[in-house]
Design an enzyme around this catalytic site. Sequence first.
Site, PDB file in Angstrom:
ATOM      1  N   HIS A  65      17.262 -63.863 -35.599  1.00 39.04           N
ATOM      2  CA  HIS A  65      18.539 -64.144 -36.057  1.00 39.04           C
ATOM      3  C   HIS A  65      19.049 -65.145 -35.104  1.00 39.04           C
ATOM      4  O   HIS A  65      19.531 -66.359 -35.225  1.00 39.04           O
ATOM      5  CB  HIS A  65      19.324 -63.149 -36.301  1.00 39.04           C
ATOM      6  CG  HIS A  65      19.188 -62.432 -37.860  1.00 39.04           C
ATOM      7  ND1 HIS A  65      18.174 -61.678 -38.029  1.00 39.04           N
ATOM      8  CD2 HIS A  65      20.153 -62.408 -38.861  1.00 39.04           C
ATOM      9  CE1 HIS A  65      18.330 -61.399 -39.427  1.00 39.04           C
ATOM     10  NE2 HIS A  65      19.473 -61.660 -39.712  1.00 39.04           N
ATOM     11  N   ASP A 119      19.006 -54.333 -41.819  1.00 39.41           N
ATOM     12  CA  ASP A 119      19.116 -55.588 -42.371  1.00 39.41           C
ATOM     13  C   ASP A 119      19.079 -55.514 -43.878  1.00 39.41           C
ATOM     14  O   ASP A 119      18.251 -54.687 -44.395  1.00 39.41           O
ATOM     15  CB  ASP A 119      17.996 -56.608 -41.982  1.00 39.41           C
ATOM     16  CG  ASP A 119      18.377 -57.964 -42.520  1.00 39.41           C
ATOM     17  OD1 ASP A 119      19.076 -58.829 -41.710  1.00 39.41           O
ATOM     18  OD2 ASP A 119      18.363 -58.434 -43.653  1.00 39.41           O
ATOM     19  N   ARG A 379      21.772 -66.076 -50.009  1.00 36.55           N
ATOM     20  CA  ARG A 379      23.421 -65.936 -50.101  1.00 36.55           C
ATOM     21  C   ARG A 379      24.237 -67.446 -49.729  1.00 36.55           C
ATOM     22  O   ARG A 379      23.725 -68.180 -49.070  1.00 36.55           O
ATOM     23  CB  ARG A 379      23.928 -65.054 -48.991  1.00 36.55           C
ATOM     24  CG  ARG A 379      23.417 -63.787 -49.171  1.00 36.55           C
ATOM     25  CD  ARG A 379      24.075 -62.806 -48.069  1.00 36.55           C
ATOM     26  NE  ARG A 379      23.784 -61.451 -48.395  1.00 36.55           N
ATOM     27  CZ  ARG A 379      23.460 -60.352 -47.912  1.00 36.55           C
ATOM     28  NH1 ARG A 379      23.353 -60.515 -46.370  1.00 36.55           N
ATOM     29  NH2 ARG A 379      23.052 -59.159 -48.490  1.00 36.55           N
ATOM     30  N   SER A 533      25.947 -58.058 -46.165  1.00 37.57           N
ATOM     31  CA  SER A 533      24.970 -57.752 -45.235  1.00 37.57           C
ATOM     32  C   SER A 533      25.215 -56.206 -44.782  1.00 37.57           C
ATOM     33  O   SER A 533      26.067 -55.494 -45.086  1.00 37.57           O
ATOM     34  CB  SER A 533      25.336 -58.507 -43.765  1.00 37.57           C
ATOM     35  OG  SER A 533      25.378 -57.810 -42.792  1.00 37.57           O
ATOM     36  N   ARG A 535      25.670 -55.373 -41.500  1.00 42.14           N
ATOM     37  CA  ARG A 535      26.117 -55.581 -40.422  1.00 42.14           C
ATOM     38  C   ARG A 535      27.280 -54.138 -40.131  1.00 42.14           C
ATOM     39  O   ARG A 535      28.222 -54.391 -40.910  1.00 42.14           O
ATOM     40  CB  ARG A 535      26.578 -56.839 -39.752  1.00 42.14           C
ATOM     41  CG  ARG A 535      28.049 -57.272 -40.838  1.00 42.14           C
ATOM     42  CD  ARG A 535      28.037 -58.716 -40.248  1.00 42.14           C
ATOM     43  NE  ARG A 535      27.192 -59.562 -41.170  1.00 42.14           N
ATOM     44  CZ  ARG A 535      27.255 -60.789 -41.474  1.00 42.14           C
ATOM     45  NH1 ARG A 535      28.708 -61.411 -41.408  1.00 42.14           N
ATOM     46  NH2 ARG A 535      26.365 -61.334 -41.952  1.00 42.14           N
TER      47      ARG A 535
HETATM   48  C1  MIC Z   1      22.684 -61.646 -43.599  1.00 40.57           C
HETATM   49  O1  MIC Z   1      21.842 -62.248 -44.179  1.00 40.57           O
HETATM   50  O2  MIC Z   1      23.794 -61.484 -43.823  1.00 40.57           O
HETATM   51  C2  MIC Z   1      22.077 -61.062 -42.347  1.00 40.57           C
HETATM   52  C3  MIC Z   1      22.678 -61.684 -41.026  1.00 40.57           C
HETATM   53  O3  MIC Z   1      20.655 -60.824 -42.305  1.00 40.57           O
HETATM   54  C4  MIC Z   1      22.835 -59.536 -42.238  1.00 40.57           C
HETATM   55  C5  MIC Z   1      22.486 -58.680 -40.969  1.00 40.57           C
HETATM   56  C6  MIC Z   1      23.586 -59.119 -40.040  1.00 40.57           C
HETATM   57  O4  MIC Z   1      24.613 -59.315 -40.251  1.00 40.57           O
HETATM   58  O5  MIC Z   1      23.108 -59.335 -38.855  1.00 40.57           O
HETATM   59  C7  MIC Z   1      22.075 -58.625 -43.374  1.00 40.57           C
HETATM   60  O6  MIC Z   1      21.726 -58.985 -44.319  1.00 40.57           O
HETATM   61  O7  MIC Z   1      22.174 -57.432 -43.374  1.00 40.57           O
HETATM   62 FE1  SF4 Z   2      17.895 -63.812 -41.916  1.00 41.50          FE
HETATM   63 FE2  SF4 Z   2      19.544 -62.550 -43.413  1.00 41.50          FE
HETATM   64 FE3  SF4 Z   2      19.067 -65.019 -43.886  1.00 41.50          FE
HETATM   65 FE4  SF4 Z   2      17.289 -63.217 -44.591  1.00 41.50          FE
HETATM   66  S1  SF4 Z   2      19.341 -63.398 -45.630  1.00 41.50           S
HETATM   67  S2  SF4 Z   2      16.875 -65.115 -43.547  1.00 41.50           S
HETATM   68  S3  SF4 Z   2      17.533 -61.918 -42.808  1.00 41.50           S
HETATM   69  S4  SF4 Z   2      20.006 -64.437 -42.288  1.00 41.50           S
END
Ligand code: MIC
Ligand code: SF4
Length: 646
Positions: A65, A119, A379, A533, A535
């Site tokens: 990331h 994740d 997303r 996420s 997180r």
């Molecule tokens: C995301 O796609 O939103 C992330 C960044 O991969 C997150 C993890 C994070 O916030 O570090 C996720 O999907 O869990």
């Molecule tokens: Fe990375 Fe999250 Fe995006 Fe997947 S959805 S590529 S894990 S930031």
Amino acid sequence: MKQTMTAKIISEHLVSGKMTAGEEIGIRIDQTLTQDSTGTMAYLQLEAMNIPRVKTKLSVAYIDHNTLQTGYENADDHLYIQTVAAKHGIVFSKPGNGICHQVNLERFGRPGWTLLGSDSHTPTGGGIGMLAIGAGGLDVAVAMAGGAYYLKMPKVCRVELKGKLPAWVSGKDIILELLRRLTVKGGTGRVFEYTGEGAASLSVPERATITNMGAELGATTSLFASDEKTREFLAAQGREDAWIPLAPDEGVVYDETVVIDLSELKPLVAKPHSPDNVSPAAELGDIELDQVAIGSCTNSSYLDLLKVAKILEGKQVHPRVSLVIAPGSRQVLGMLSDCGALSILLRAGARILECACGPCIGMGQSPKSGGVSLRTFNRNFEGRSGTPDAKVYLASPEVAAVSAITGRITDPYTYGEPPVVAMPQQFISDDNLLVFPPEAGQAITVVRGPNIKPFPLAKPPAETLTGQALLKVGDNITTDHIMPSHASLLPYRSNIPHLARYCFSGVDASFPERALAQGGGLIVAGNNYGQGSSREHAALAPLYLGIKAVIAQSFARIHRANLINFGILPLLFADAADYEGIHLDDKLEIGGLRSQLQTADTLLVSNLTTGREIAVKWEATERERAIILAGGLLNYTRNAGGVTHA
Ligand code: MIC
Ligand code: SF4
């Protein structure tokens, strides 16, 4: 008794509870994964548990990331993770090796195993028949320490895929169709099992695209059978020994069934700002593009990028469009290079990025102000690209590649013959960027640069909870709203005091200051609060700001667990209409809290401003009650004398 695939894997891993939908169960975790933006916190938590070596069969720490190293912070975190991984017996995947979900599928995933990852897109592993679940870092740390993972036994929903995919339609369109039908909260409390001739005909990468984006449905996870296609995929990865067969028993009864006739599907696009805002590409009207981005853990496989190369062969990217491509792993990039596809992409005008999450999480490539970007990602939440007013659309690699040429969102059906690609007999994999841990007992110094800060610890709740409604938000608030993440904030994932200043910054920038000035308070929310996420920072930053409870109409699974793990009460409006009765700044009070938290299912909230009293539901398991009363999962684990082994 006849069993679904979910029931088969869960029953083999069950350590507590009954497998009745909605009941709390505990399962043994075979494998864990972390990535760097959640991993730093997860490993600080693992260290706090004083476990010398992980107890899982395999744990892997990925760096994918935070790879834009514009200051020392990300590199500090990488080195901390590398050294802490070596010390605890964890495989380390260096930056540049690829996105955790793509690499894990290629190199480590195993049908029939359980995988817990910090994740939300960990369910990608379901593409090869793995029960792969996303969770907060603390839950993953507990699993690494040998503890069970607790979740509500999900309902199992069958998705029967009938017929064959038409030309130009692929795995992404199947999951977009499901999102169109069920919405971003339609998968809550469910596992989706894909069956039928349509499911059997899909390649492993297409299956993984679908299980990956099951996260957008709010699902616990998604599963495909482990069949001949899975065996061939694993054999091509040099890992045929990892294969076992997995299929639902003939005639098993599912809790729910959805039928999708693949032959009726069209190329689909999710419009701003939600993955369920889906329409056929052909019905969007004329949408001019500034950027096309291909990659992310959803659509960055070798087969995906080979299709893109075939479409772009001999063509040029539209002059207005910036085409950026981030291959999902070094294996993918290496193979594109070996077969000449990389040159095709370069000659067509693509900008090749590092094998990492990159633009998907706003780590570079933010569009111009008000820019329109078409992405193969999962997303498209507002502001997630790093440009607050950008408009992000989501689609398949086929739609993205054709649109990069035409400069506008284009239904590829009008474009001629679709590309034909075949699964390679053998993937190349040198594993050079994997660092395997040394034998136990070696002296390893964990390196903590100045970016690594201690994390806030929750306190046991007081007998009376008093505070203002510091924020009132609507439905489908994402963790990106709660704790935004992009190139300038991600480097501070191990520095909660700094991050907390930006908590809810895109919703109400005055929130952190007001929360600190008031000594904390409560948040009021609509449905599906905390979607997206995994997180923990979306709980840790509010904790740091003194938030004691969130009263919502409903919660997303991972975020609710994170709130409990960090001692914040997730309460539900008993009557959804009471949402209207609480206004910003109203002073709220819950009396006799500690004693009620132990046993009560309903609590009374007095609105001291309006003089009204409302009921809120405290629907928690015994374990969750104990965690909240202890002041969070770490305190609970300490009080219990450490992790109880699964
Ligand atoms: C995301 O796609 O939103 C992330 C960044 O991969 C997150 C993890 C994070 O916030 O570090 C996720 O999907 O869990
Ligand atoms: Fe990375 Fe999250 Fe995006 Fe997947 S959805 S590529 S894990 S930031």
